[in-house]
Scaffold this motif. Structure first.
Motif, mmCIF file in Angstrom:
data_model
loop_
_atom_site.group_PDB
_atom_site.id
_atom_site.type_symbol
_atom_site.label_atom_id
_atom_site.label_comp_id
_atom_site.label_asym_id
_atom_site.label_seq_id
_atom_site.Cartn_x
_atom_site.Cartn_y
_atom_site.Cartn_z
ATOM 1 N N LYS A 32 0.844 -1.184 0.000
ATOM 2 C CA LYS A 32 0.000 0.000 0.000
ATOM 3 C C LYS A 32 0.888 1.246 0.000
ATOM 4 C CE LYS A 32 -3.915 -2.051 2.478
ATOM 5 N NZ LYS A 32 -4.799 -1.944 3.670
ATOM 6 N N ILE A 33 0.433 2.288 -0.665
ATOM 7 C CA ILE A 33 1.279 3.481 -0.779
ATOM 8 C C ILE A 33 1.460 4.188 0.563
ATOM 9 C CG2 ILE A 33 0.680 3.850 -3.202
ATOM 10 C CD1 ILE A 33 -1.283 5.980 -2.299
ATOM 11 N N THR A 34 0.656 3.824 1.551
ATOM 12 C CA THR A 34 0.812 4.400 2.890
ATOM 13 C C THR A 34 1.758 3.581 3.765
ATOM 14 O OG1 THR A 34 -1.179 3.213 3.605
ATOM 15 C CG2 THR A 34 -1.456 5.483 2.858
ATOM 16 N N SER A 35 2.209 2.435 3.249
ATOM 17 C CA SER A 35 3.097 1.568 4.018
ATOM 18 C C SER A 35 4.496 2.171 4.094
ATOM 19 C CB SER A 35 3.168 0.182 3.370
ATOM 20 O OG SER A 35 4.172 -0.609 3.982
ATOM 21 N N LYS A 36 5.140 2.011 5.245
ATOM 22 C CA LYS A 36 6.496 2.522 5.424
ATOM 23 C C LYS A 36 7.516 1.728 4.607
ATOM 24 C CE LYS A 36 5.357 5.691 8.401
ATOM 25 N NZ LYS A 36 5.742 5.633 9.800
ATOM 26 N N ARG A 37 7.090 0.599 4.038
ATOM 27 C CA ARG A 37 7.976 -0.192 3.186
ATOM 28 C C ARG A 37 7.701 0.027 1.707
ATOM 29 N NH1 ARG A 37 8.649 -6.134 6.119
ATOM 30 N NH2 ARG A 37 9.460 -5.342 8.127
ATOM 31 N N SER A 38 6.827 0.940 1.402
ATOM 32 C CA SER A 38 6.477 1.227 0.011
ATOM 33 C C SER A 38 7.417 2.274 -0.568
ATOM 34 C CB SER A 38 5.033 1.710 -0.088
ATOM 35 O OG SER A 38 4.754 2.195 -1.384
ATOM 36 N N LEU A 39 8.000 1.986 -1.725
ATOM 37 C CA LEU A 39 8.854 2.963 -2.384
ATOM 38 C C LEU A 39 8.043 4.144 -2.915
ATOM 39 C CD1 LEU A 39 11.539 0.923 -4.386
ATOM 40 C CD2 LEU A 39 11.882 2.420 -2.420
ATOM 41 N N VAL A 40 6.765 3.927 -3.170
ATOM 42 C CA VAL A 40 5.904 5.034 -3.579
ATOM 43 C C VAL A 40 5.788 6.043 -2.434
ATOM 44 C CG1 VAL A 40 3.604 5.691 -4.366
ATOM 45 C CG2 VAL A 40 4.633 3.547 -5.165
ATOM 46 N N PHE A 41 5.615 5.536 -1.218
ATOM 47 C CA PHE A 41 5.530 6.394 -0.032
ATOM 48 C C PHE A 41 6.832 7.179 0.144
ATOM 49 C CE2 PHE A 41 6.636 6.821 4.486
ATOM 50 C CZ PHE A 41 5.590 7.613 4.931
ATOM 51 N N HIS A 42 7.954 6.474 0.108
ATOM 52 C CA HIS A 42 9.248 7.131 0.296
ATOM 53 C C HIS A 42 9.550 8.075 -0.872
ATOM 54 C CE1 HIS A 42 10.468 4.926 3.880
ATOM 55 N NE2 HIS A 42 10.012 3.821 3.309
ATOM 56 N N GLY A 43 9.181 7.662 -2.084
ATOM 57 C CA GLY A 43 9.405 8.512 -3.242
ATOM 58 C C GLY A 43 8.628 9.807 -3.167
ATOM 59 N N TRP A 44 7.398 9.741 -2.615
ATOM 60 C CA TRP A 44 6.599 10.956 -2.479
ATOM 61 C C TRP A 44 7.232 11.930 -1.496
ATOM 62 C CZ3 TRP A 44 3.189 13.899 -4.669
ATOM 63 C CH2 TRP A 44 2.520 14.860 -3.905
ATOM 64 N N ILE A 45 7.798 11.408 -0.406
ATOM 65 C CA ILE A 45 8.471 12.272 0.574
ATOM 66 C C ILE A 45 9.642 12.994 -0.078
ATOM 67 C CG2 ILE A 45 9.751 12.318 2.743
ATOM 68 C CD1 ILE A 45 6.782 11.679 3.074
ATOM 69 N N THR A 46 10.450 12.249 -0.820
ATOM 70 C CA THR A 46 11.592 12.851 -1.507
ATOM 71 C C THR A 46 11.138 13.810 -2.602
ATOM 72 O OG1 THR A 46 12.943 10.888 -1.067
ATOM 73 C CG2 THR A 46 13.687 12.334 -2.833
ATOM 74 N N PHE A 47 10.102 13.433 -3.322
ATOM 75 C CA PHE A 47 9.572 14.276 -4.394
ATOM 76 C C PHE A 47 9.078 15.612 -3.843
ATOM 77 C CE2 PHE A 47 5.737 15.689 -6.672
ATOM 78 C CZ PHE A 47 6.264 15.915 -7.938
ATOM 79 N N SER A 48 8.387 15.595 -2.706
ATOM 80 C CA SER A 48 7.851 16.823 -2.124
ATOM 81 C C SER A 48 8.970 17.804 -1.778
ATOM 82 C CB SER A 48 7.030 16.492 -0.869
ATOM 83 O OG SER A 48 5.976 15.616 -1.166
ATOM 84 N N ALA A 49 9.998 17.310 -1.092
ATOM 85 C CA ALA A 49 11.115 18.184 -0.729
ATOM 86 C C ALA A 49 11.861 18.665 -1.967
ATOM 87 C CB ALA A 49 12.067 17.452 0.212
ATOM 88 N N THR A 50 11.962 17.799 -2.969
ATOM 89 C CA THR A 50 12.648 18.177 -4.211
ATOM 90 C C THR A 50 11.930 19.315 -4.911
ATOM 91 O OG1 THR A 50 13.518 15.934 -4.534
ATOM 92 C CG2 THR A 50 13.412 17.354 -6.470
ATOM 93 N N MET A 51 10.606 19.238 -4.993
ATOM 94 C CA MET A 51 9.845 20.277 -5.680
ATOM 95 C C MET A 51 9.933 21.618 -4.947
ATOM 96 S SD MET A 51 8.542 19.262 -8.537
ATOM 97 C CE MET A 51 10.234 18.692 -8.712
ATOM 98 N N VAL A 52 9.877 21.582 -3.610
ATOM 99 C CA VAL A 52 10.013 22.828 -2.847
ATOM 100 C C VAL A 52 11.407 23.421 -3.057
ATOM 101 C CG1 VAL A 52 10.022 23.838 -0.542
ATOM 102 C CG2 VAL A 52 8.304 22.129 -1.137
ATOM 103 N N GLY A 53 12.427 22.586 -2.953
ATOM 104 C CA GLY A 53 13.795 23.059 -3.156
ATOM 105 C C GLY A 53 14.032 23.539 -4.572
ATOM 106 N N PHE A 54 13.470 22.827 -5.538
ATOM 107 C CA PHE A 54 13.622 23.230 -6.940
ATOM 108 C C PHE A 54 12.938 24.567 -7.187
ATOM 109 C CE2 PHE A 54 12.055 22.814 -11.438
ATOM 110 C CZ PHE A 54 13.292 22.988 -12.037
ATOM 111 N N GLY A 55 11.782 24.768 -6.585
ATOM 112 C CA GLY A 55 11.095 26.045 -6.728
ATOM 113 C C GLY A 55 11.896 27.187 -6.130
ATOM 114 N N ILE A 56 12.451 26.956 -4.931
ATOM 115 C CA ILE A 56 13.273 27.989 -4.283
ATOM 116 C C ILE A 56 14.518 28.273 -5.114
ATOM 117 C CG2 ILE A 56 14.651 28.541 -2.248
ATOM 118 C CD1 ILE A 56 12.688 26.832 -0.606
#
Length: 287
Positions: free
Chosen positions: A76-100
């Protein structure tokens, strides 16, 4: 189909070399275990064992593919073992940093082009800032921001922006200076104001340079986010996934996280490319 053939050929060569490397690197452990057990293994048995080790030095492609499937589709994408979950965390910080980083880079480039003092002072500092290894500066930024009570996404975004702003500055400065003297003189002949010259000539001329730098910047931004997740002891994100895999010797997990990061980087660069084609086509600069 003709265009796909070179790509498929290169991919096939990579997979073959990867499998060969897995056999060579993992066979040492197989042979050591066989010697301790007093068993002599044939070549086919050695190859079969190197393809199925739990903690290989170099995981085989099918092992990494199976791990990717299990941690994306199989969780499940909410699972702590899901790469989708971890990828979303990294993606969010990347987009904020890229915008800045993009915003800071564009503003700095405009200042450098229109202000000689900034050109002589800011540009050398911007270049010098990139000589500092990100692995050295990331813990310093995290510690300083944590002491100020800033935690979570923002410290990672700051490090992400640190890596992404420089390509944007360089590309935008080159683009804003792209118009030649004849074009500038023509604008002056029409008594164009400084603002009109910027919006009608310099900014449109800078678009190809800007998007080229954005492709580099978004990939660098992702690298900055992953690096920021390593020294912070993060438990979420692709960087945290890499770190936990290294702690417990889970090489298959490490490689699956690496490929997930590569796929995310490719997706981000592809999105920038799509926006580039749409923008340039709308401006009449591309077919």
């Amino acid at each position: 189909m003709r265009n796909l053939f070179p790509i498929l050929t290169v991919l096939l060569a990579i997979v073959v070399i990867w499998y060969a490397g897995a056999v060579v690197m993992n066979s040492t452990w197989t042979q050591d275990q066989a010697e301790r057990a007093g068993v002599e293994l044939s070549f086919s048995e050695v190859v079969a064992d190197t393809m199925a080790q739990d903690r290989p030095k170099l995981p085989a492609p099918h092992q990494v593919a199976a791990e990717l499937w299990k941690t994306t589709v199989g969780k499940k994408i909410t699972s702590k073992r899901s790469l989708v979950f971890h990828g979303w965390i990294t993606f969010s910080a990347t987009m904020v940093g890229f915008g800045i980083g993009t915003t800071a880079g564009i503003l700095l480039a405009i200042g450098i082009v229109y202000n000689r003092a900034m050109d002589m002072s800011v540009m050398p500092w911007a270049i010098a800032s990139q000589t500092i290894p990100i692995l050295a500066i990331a813990p310093m930024i995290i510690v300083v921001l944590n002491s100020m009570g800033v935690q979570g996404l923002l410290p990672k975004a700051v490090i992400s922006a640190y890596l992404s702003f420089f390509p944007v500055v360089v590309g935008m400065v080159k683009g804003l200076r792209a118009p030649d003297m004849m074009q500038l003189d023509l604008m002056r002949t029409y008594n164009a104001s400084g603002a009109a010259m910027f919006w009608k000539l310099r900014l449109p001329s800078s678009m190809p340079y800007l998007f080229a730098s954005l492709k580099v910047g978004v990939a660098a931004s992702l690298v900055g986010t992953i690096v920021a997740e390593l020294p912070s002891g993060a438990v979420r994100g692709l960087g945290a996934r890499l770190l936990s895999g290294s702690y417990y010797g889970q090489t298959i997990q490490i490689w699956s996280a690496l490929l997930a990061a590569a796929a995310l980087a490719g997706m981000l660069v592809g999105i920038v490319g799509i926006v580039e084609r749409m923008t340039l086509k709308r401006m009449g600069m591309a077919q």
